[in-house]
Design an enzyme around this catalytic site. Structure first.
Site, mmCIF file in Angstrom:
data_model
loop_
_atom_site.group_PDB
_atom_site.id
_atom_site.type_symbol
_atom_site.label_atom_id
_atom_site.label_comp_id
_atom_site.label_asym_id
_atom_site.label_seq_id
_atom_site.Cartn_x
_atom_site.Cartn_y
_atom_site.Cartn_z
ATOM 1 N N GLY A 9 0.823 -1.212 0.000
ATOM 2 C CA GLY A 9 0.000 0.000 0.000
ATOM 3 C C GLY A 9 0.851 1.255 0.000
ATOM 4 O O GLY A 9 0.436 2.312 0.485
ATOM 5 N N GLY A 12 -0.480 4.608 -1.391
ATOM 6 C CA GLY A 12 -1.613 5.274 -0.742
ATOM 7 C C GLY A 12 -1.166 6.440 0.113
ATOM 8 O O GLY A 12 0.027 6.759 0.209
ATOM 9 N N ASP A 14 -1.144 6.810 3.487
ATOM 10 C CA ASP A 14 -0.269 6.457 4.607
ATOM 11 C C ASP A 14 1.061 5.928 4.106
ATOM 12 O O ASP A 14 2.114 6.211 4.694
ATOM 13 C CB ASP A 14 -0.926 5.388 5.484
ATOM 14 N N LEU A 65 -1.917 -8.401 -3.967
ATOM 15 C CA LEU A 65 -1.971 -9.046 -2.651
ATOM 16 C C LEU A 65 -2.502 -10.472 -2.719
ATOM 17 O O LEU A 65 -2.380 -11.233 -1.778
ATOM 18 C CB LEU A 65 -2.874 -8.241 -1.714
ATOM 19 N N LEU A 86 -0.097 -2.054 4.801
ATOM 20 C CA LEU A 86 -1.080 -0.959 4.763
ATOM 21 C C LEU A 86 -2.093 -1.143 3.643
ATOM 22 O O LEU A 86 -3.061 -0.387 3.552
ATOM 23 C CB LEU A 86 -0.372 0.394 4.544
ATOM 24 N N GLN A 89 -8.532 -2.372 0.228
ATOM 25 C CA GLN A 89 -9.588 -1.470 -0.234
ATOM 26 C C GLN A 89 -10.114 -0.784 1.015
ATOM 27 O O GLN A 89 -10.728 -1.414 1.856
ATOM 28 C CB GLN A 89 -10.664 -2.312 -0.934
ATOM 29 N N SER A 131 -8.404 -0.886 11.651
ATOM 30 C CA SER A 131 -9.309 0.260 11.553
ATOM 31 C C SER A 131 -10.341 0.233 12.661
ATOM 32 O O SER A 131 -10.778 -0.843 13.105
ATOM 33 C CB SER A 131 -10.027 0.189 10.204
ATOM 34 N N GLU A 133 -13.231 0.552 12.216
ATOM 35 C CA GLU A 133 -14.412 -0.118 11.668
ATOM 36 C C GLU A 133 -14.642 -1.474 12.311
ATOM 37 O O GLU A 133 -15.721 -2.035 12.217
ATOM 38 C CB GLU A 133 -14.272 -0.289 10.149
ATOM 39 N N TYR A 155 -16.198 -3.936 4.994
ATOM 40 C CA TYR A 155 -14.816 -3.535 5.291
ATOM 41 C C TYR A 155 -14.465 -3.845 6.746
ATOM 42 O O TYR A 155 -13.397 -4.381 7.052
ATOM 43 C CB TYR A 155 -14.655 -2.035 4.994
ATOM 44 N N HIS A 185 -7.940 9.202 9.424
ATOM 45 C CA HIS A 185 -6.790 10.109 9.356
ATOM 46 C C HIS A 185 -6.669 10.629 7.936
ATOM 47 O O HIS A 185 -6.769 9.894 6.980
ATOM 48 C CB HIS A 185 -5.508 9.451 9.861
#
Ligand code: GDP
Length: 333
Positions: A9, A12, A14, A65, A86, A89, A131, A133, A155, A185
């Site tokens: 990642g 992205g 981060d 991945l 990191l 989706q 996360s 989430e 997710y 973030h």
């Protein structure tokens, strides 16, 4: 010898901040990049342009991945000291549209990486970007590392699976692996489909006369929003500890979408009430409330403190978008 890290990642938000941080600390960074046909990932372009960095401190490798063979080969070649996972989706709303690929990437992708690392004689320290989430609509505020998982989105389900696997491989297999349980973030590098960027871009474009209106969903929705640059610093600190552990990375402050609008539009010299329309498609069937993280463990054990406050975050994102809009206008004039 320089420490070596692999980042999934890396293209992205981060990933790009973490790359800058690790490069500044003298690491050699190897990024795993999905093959998309984009030769220069925009968030890394400034590093790729630097000949002293790209090809000596920063290397990119192509692998999906779901391609365990390719990832295993890269891990064996690089033999990293640290592995930052990191990728995934990461758009919650979108995970309802593409649940299967979200779970494939986020959940199974993490399992593949843990299995690849477990096979190594000297496995690297591993960080998984988890996360909030995983908590769904939590039973209490603020949430901590001990709040039970109760995800309410595809997710969140995928991240819960991955987070629990990381704990399992730590406890049962002895891997040095940790979950950074990240609350929202943001930064000028945030994807444009997140509400924060959508607002700062709209405010900048409306102020420049490029658009009149912006369509948004639930303005009362609230989140614990921090600055991405601060969160990657905490991720790095997590892997420098003596023992692996999970940490909530959050600000401990909750703000609404309306708060973003107030700050961004007033910086643009506008009243948001004159420009915001309701877009019903942006309302979520389930949207967690009470999302507020307690960063106390990170503050005391990692000696970590965020450096960018809420208002400053909105300002810096608006200013960056305003600058981009000005540059676009200059190019077209
Ligand atoms: P999330 O917390 O990872 O889902 O981040 P988002 O930035 O996508 O959404 C944050 C909150 O803003 C959610 O509660 C959304 O329902 C709310 N929201 C309101 N209008 C919009 C919009 O136009 N786009 C997005 N992405 N979110 C919106």
């Amino acid at each position: 010898m320089s420490p070596t890290a692999i980042i999934t990642g890396i293209t992205g938000q981060d990933g790009s901040y973490l790359t800058e941080l690790l490069v500044s600390k003298g690491y050699v960074v190897h990024g795993i990049v999905r093959q998309t046909g984009v030769l220069t990932p925009p968030r890394l372009a400034h590093l790729i342009r630097e000949p002293e960095i790209y090809g000596s401190q920063l290397f990119l490798h192509y692998a999906d991945l779901n391609d365990a063979m390719a990832i295993r080969r890269i891990v064996h070649q690089v033999a990293p000291d640290e592995f930052y996972h990191l990728a995934g989706q990461s758009h919650v709303g979108l995970s309802f549209e593409i649940p299967e690929s979200t779970c494939e990437l986020t959940a199974m992708g993490t399992l593949r990486i843990l299995e690849i690392l477990r096979e190594l004689e000297n496995p690297p320290r591993m960080l998984h970007a988890s996360s909030r989430e995983i908590f769904g609509t939590p039973p209490y505020i603020p949430q901590t590392e001990n709040t039970p998982f109760d995800p309410s989105t595809p997710y969140g389900c995928a991240k819960s699976f991955a987070t629990q696997l990381v704990k399992t491989y730590r406890d049962a297999q002895g891997l040095f692996c940790c979950n950074a349980i990240c609350y929202n973030h943001e930064s000028p590098r945030r994807g444009e489909n997140f509400v924060t960027r959508k607002i700062t871009i709209a405010a900048a474009r409306i102020a420049a006369g490029l658009q009149e209106k912006v369509g948004l969903g639930d303005l009362a929705a609230a989140r614990d929003w921090g600055f991405a640059g601060d969160y990657v610093e905490a991720m790095w600190r997590m892997l420098q500890q003596e023992t692996p552990s999970d940490f909530v990375l959050a600000t401990g402050e909750s703000h609404s979408v309306t708060d973003w609008l107030d700050i961004a539009f007033s910086r643009a010299g506008l009243r948001w009430e004159d420009h915001v329309e309701t877009d019903n498609s942006m309302f979520r069937s389930t949207d967690p409330c009470m999302l507020l993280g307690n960063p106390q463990k990170a503050e005391s054990e990692l000696d970590w403190k965020r450096t960018v406050g809420f208002e400053e975050l909105v300002d810096l994102m608006f200013d960056a978008d305003q600058e981009r809009v000005c540059q676009e206008l200059e190019k077209t004039s």
